[in-house]
Write a protein that holds these residues in place. Structure first.
Motif, mmCIF file in Angstrom:
data_model
loop_
_atom_site.group_PDB
_atom_site.id
_atom_site.type_symbol
_atom_site.label_atom_id
_atom_site.label_comp_id
_atom_site.label_asym_id
_atom_site.label_seq_id
_atom_site.Cartn_x
_atom_site.Cartn_y
_atom_site.Cartn_z
ATOM 1 N N PHE A 39 0.858 -1.184 0.000
ATOM 2 C CA PHE A 39 0.000 0.000 0.000
ATOM 3 C C PHE A 39 0.892 1.230 0.000
ATOM 4 O O PHE A 39 1.636 1.470 0.941
ATOM 5 C CB PHE A 39 -0.902 -0.019 1.238
ATOM 6 N N TYR A 40 0.823 1.996 -1.086
ATOM 7 C CA TYR A 40 1.627 3.201 -1.223
ATOM 8 C C TYR A 40 0.730 4.416 -1.083
ATOM 9 O O TYR A 40 -0.317 4.509 -1.713
ATOM 10 C CB TYR A 40 2.349 3.227 -2.573
ATOM 11 N N LYS A 43 5.003 9.936 -1.869
ATOM 12 C CA LYS A 43 6.411 9.974 -2.249
ATOM 13 C C LYS A 43 7.336 9.330 -1.222
ATOM 14 O O LYS A 43 8.415 8.861 -1.572
ATOM 15 C CB LYS A 43 6.814 11.433 -2.481
ATOM 16 N N THR A 44 6.922 9.278 0.044
ATOM 17 C CA THR A 44 7.823 8.758 1.080
ATOM 18 C C THR A 44 8.255 7.320 0.822
ATOM 19 O O THR A 44 9.299 6.907 1.311
ATOM 20 C CB THR A 44 7.197 8.864 2.490
ATOM 21 N N GLU A 45 7.487 6.571 0.048
ATOM 22 C CA GLU A 45 7.866 5.185 -0.262
ATOM 23 C C GLU A 45 8.689 5.080 -1.540
ATOM 24 O O GLU A 45 9.135 4.007 -1.907
ATOM 25 C CB GLU A 45 6.619 4.306 -0.399
ATOM 26 N N PHE A 46 8.895 6.202 -2.235
ATOM 27 C CA PHE A 46 9.593 6.192 -3.526
ATOM 28 C C PHE A 46 11.103 6.076 -3.353
ATOM 29 O O PHE A 46 11.690 6.611 -2.418
ATOM 30 C CB PHE A 46 9.293 7.458 -4.325
ATOM 31 N N ASN A 47 11.713 5.400 -4.322
ATOM 32 C CA ASN A 47 13.167 5.312 -4.454
ATOM 33 C C ASN A 47 13.520 5.851 -5.836
ATOM 34 O O ASN A 47 12.725 6.553 -6.440
ATOM 35 C CB ASN A 47 13.618 3.857 -4.287
ATOM 36 N N ASP A 48 14.700 5.500 -6.352
ATOM 37 C CA ASP A 48 15.088 5.976 -7.681
ATOM 38 C C ASP A 48 14.115 5.519 -8.760
ATOM 39 O O ASP A 48 13.765 6.276 -9.653
ATOM 40 C CB ASP A 48 16.501 5.506 -8.040
ATOM 41 N N LEU A 49 13.677 4.260 -8.688
ATOM 42 C CA LEU A 49 12.816 3.730 -9.742
ATOM 43 C C LEU A 49 11.553 3.052 -9.209
ATOM 44 O O LEU A 49 10.467 3.280 -9.720
ATOM 45 C CB LEU A 49 13.600 2.745 -10.617
ATOM 46 N N PRO A 51 9.081 1.811 -5.748
ATOM 47 C CA PRO A 51 8.813 2.106 -4.336
ATOM 48 C C PRO A 51 9.134 0.916 -3.438
ATOM 49 O O PRO A 51 9.210 -0.227 -3.903
ATOM 50 C CB PRO A 51 7.308 2.407 -4.324
ATOM 51 N N THR A 52 9.330 1.200 -2.162
ATOM 52 C CA THR A 52 9.536 0.167 -1.147
ATOM 53 C C THR A 52 8.338 0.195 -0.200
ATOM 54 O O THR A 52 8.060 1.235 0.408
ATOM 55 C CB THR A 52 10.823 0.438 -0.338
ATOM 56 N N PRO A 53 7.630 -0.937 -0.070
ATOM 57 C CA PRO A 53 6.452 -0.932 0.808
ATOM 58 C C PRO A 53 6.812 -0.803 2.285
ATOM 59 O O PRO A 53 7.795 -1.375 2.741
ATOM 60 C CB PRO A 53 5.785 -2.268 0.514
ATOM 61 N N ARG A 54 6.012 -0.021 2.971
ATOM 62 C CA ARG A 54 6.101 0.111 4.431
ATOM 63 C C ARG A 54 4.816 -0.400 5.076
ATOM 64 O O ARG A 54 4.791 -0.750 6.237
ATOM 65 C CB ARG A 54 6.310 1.563 4.823
ATOM 66 N N LYS A 55 3.742 -0.369 4.293
ATOM 67 C CA LYS A 55 2.431 -0.817 4.754
ATOM 68 C C LYS A 55 1.827 -1.721 3.685
ATOM 69 O O LYS A 55 2.172 -1.634 2.511
ATOM 70 C CB LYS A 55 1.501 0.369 4.984
ATOM 71 N N TRP A 56 0.890 -2.559 4.134
ATOM 72 C CA TRP A 56 0.161 -3.445 3.246
ATOM 73 C C TRP A 56 -1.325 -3.273 3.524
ATOM 74 O O TRP A 56 -1.706 -2.737 4.566
ATOM 75 C CB TRP A 56 0.588 -4.895 3.467
ATOM 76 N N ASN A 81 7.554 7.129 -9.737
ATOM 77 C CA ASN A 81 8.184 5.816 -9.597
ATOM 78 C C ASN A 81 7.432 4.856 -10.503
ATOM 79 O O ASN A 81 6.370 5.209 -11.036
ATOM 80 C CB ASN A 81 8.093 5.316 -8.154
ATOM 81 N N LEU A 82 7.960 3.656 -10.646
ATOM 82 C CA LEU A 82 7.277 2.606 -11.407
ATOM 83 C C LEU A 82 6.797 1.522 -10.454
ATOM 84 O O LEU A 82 7.580 1.052 -9.612
ATOM 85 C CB LEU A 82 8.222 1.956 -12.413
ATOM 86 N N ALA A 83 5.545 1.135 -10.589
ATOM 87 C CA ALA A 83 5.050 -0.017 -9.820
ATOM 88 C C ALA A 83 5.729 -1.261 -10.382
ATOM 89 O O ALA A 83 5.834 -1.424 -11.591
ATOM 90 C CB ALA A 83 3.535 -0.117 -9.946
#
Length: 183
Positions: A39-40, A43-49, A51-56, A81-83
């Protein structure tokens, strides 16, 4: 817009992709334990390309698919970012799903190139945001579909060169630091 190369054309996002506005699911369906879909929310979950999940989320309301361009539509407007898998998107994001003939990464780089332009139409007193309609009307420039992969390849080649130069510069700086400590 300046003179465009032959075959290139300005395009509103709604003419080249499906725009999916995020919607936050009920709070009791979120978790930190990896149960459900990533669950995004912004922007806080975004990286260079990707995202990294913190929540589900176990009961997603709006979904982005693998390969969709994710775009922050509020506080701040514009980062992308790209999913890289099916995921739930909250109201701070939208997903852009390119139509046939539009290369995903070409759309990503067009959005990154026009980020400031999109941010400039944002409104809001507490935090800036763009509406779904503003996003749908956002203008990008489309190259012919056969040229898009070539453009993406060239952009990514230049990024690779830039990364190599950055690594080399860090190595030189580390060597200089070692030499200066010995003096």
């Amino acid at each position: 817009m300046s003179e465009l190369p032959k075959g290139w054309a300005p395009s509103a996002l709604q003419e080249c992709c499906t725009v999916i506005s995020g919607q936050s699911p009920p709070g009791e369906t979120y978790n930190d334990g990896g149960i459900g879909l990533p669950f995004y929310q912004g922007k806080t979950e975004f990286n260079d390309l990707h995202p990294t999940p913190r929540k589900w989320c176990t009961e997603p309301t709006k979904l982005a698919e693998d390969g969709d361009v994710l775009i922050s539509v509020r506080a701040p407007v514009g980062p992308t970012n790209l999913a890289n898998e099916t995921c739930c998107i909250g109201r701070g994001l939208a997903a852009l799903r390119p139509f046939r003939g539009v290369e995903t990464r070409f759309l990503l780089y067009q959005m990154r190139a026009t980020e400031q332009q999109l941010a400039s139409v944002a409104t809001g007193s507490t935090f800036s945001a763009v509406s779904s309609q503003q996003l749908k009307e956002h203008q990008i420039v489309l190259a012919p579909s056969n040229e898009q992969p070539l453009i993406v390849a060239e952009i990514e080649k230049q990024f690779t060169r830039l990364d190599a130069a950055t690594t080399a510069l860090k190595r030189v700086q580390a060597n200089l630091d070692r030499k200066s400590t010995r003096l």
